[in-house]
Design a protein around this motif. Structure first.
Motif, mmCIF file in Angstrom:
data_model
loop_
_atom_site.group_PDB
_atom_site.id
_atom_site.type_symbol
_atom_site.label_atom_id
_atom_site.label_comp_id
_atom_site.label_asym_id
_atom_site.label_seq_id
_atom_site.Cartn_x
_atom_site.Cartn_y
_atom_site.Cartn_z
ATOM 1 N N THR A 1 -3.950 2.847 0.655
ATOM 2 C CA THR A 1 -4.433 1.973 -0.496
ATOM 3 C C THR A 1 -3.638 1.237 -1.356
ATOM 4 O OG1 THR A 1 -6.221 1.853 -2.145
ATOM 5 C CG2 THR A 1 -4.667 3.986 -2.262
ATOM 6 N N PHE B 1 -10.901 3.992 -4.390
ATOM 7 C CA PHE B 1 -9.643 3.530 -3.945
ATOM 8 C C PHE B 1 -9.899 2.032 -3.792
ATOM 9 C CE2 PHE B 1 -9.458 7.794 -1.911
ATOM 10 C CZ PHE B 1 -8.260 7.907 -2.131
ATOM 11 N N ARG B 2 -9.085 1.073 -3.760
ATOM 12 C CA ARG B 2 -9.045 -0.417 -3.773
ATOM 13 C C ARG B 2 -7.907 -0.796 -2.504
ATOM 14 N NH1 ARG B 2 -13.924 -0.793 -5.167
ATOM 15 N NH2 ARG B 2 -14.420 -0.528 -7.288
ATOM 16 N N ARG C 1 -5.623 8.609 2.568
ATOM 17 C CA ARG C 1 -6.245 7.434 2.677
ATOM 18 C C ARG C 1 -4.915 6.322 2.269
ATOM 19 N NH1 ARG C 1 -11.504 5.692 0.331
ATOM 20 N NH2 ARG C 1 -12.865 6.796 1.638
ATOM 21 N N PRO D 1 0.715 -1.206 0.100
ATOM 22 C CA PRO D 1 -0.006 -0.143 -0.158
ATOM 23 C C PRO D 1 0.752 1.103 0.025
ATOM 24 C CG PRO D 1 0.008 -1.049 2.185
ATOM 25 C CD PRO D 1 0.549 -2.030 1.276
#
Length: 102
Positions: free
Chosen positions: A54, A101-102, A52, A42
């Motif tokens: 991600t 986002f993933r 974030r 990430p």
């Protein structure tokens, strides 16, 4: 361990891509869409003022963003908003027209 910035840049008429260790950057905007993938794990991405963590993100054109890749090698593509690539991915944003986002 922090890596010195280095990578490979690929250029096409309607987009560019870079793969490698990137440096953190300040909030900015692109006229292009951003497709960001952490290759080793990430990374942190700030979009519209919110950070974030991600492993992948798609950010629409002209949305403020800032990248903190840490030690993660990145694959980043900047897609012209008129390109077939952006048109093919744009629907993935779904109800969130600015980023995913993933």
């Amino acid at each position: 361990m922090h890596h010195s910035p280095r990578g490979t840049l690929f250029l096409w008429p309607d987009h560019w891509q870079v793969i490698g260790h990137l440096t953190p950057n300040r909030p900015h905007r692109h006229i292009s869409a951003s497709l960001l993938v952490g290759l080793d794990g990430p990374f942190r991405l700030q979009v519209d003022g919110h950070w974030r963590t991600t492993s992948a993100a798609l950010v629409a054109p002209d949305v403020e963003q800032s990248l903190d890749p840490g030690d993660t090698r990145m694959w980043c593509a900047q897609l012209d908003p008129d390109s077939d690539f952006w048109r093919a991915l744009q629907h993935r944003l779904g109800d969130q027209p600015r980023w995913i986002f993933r």
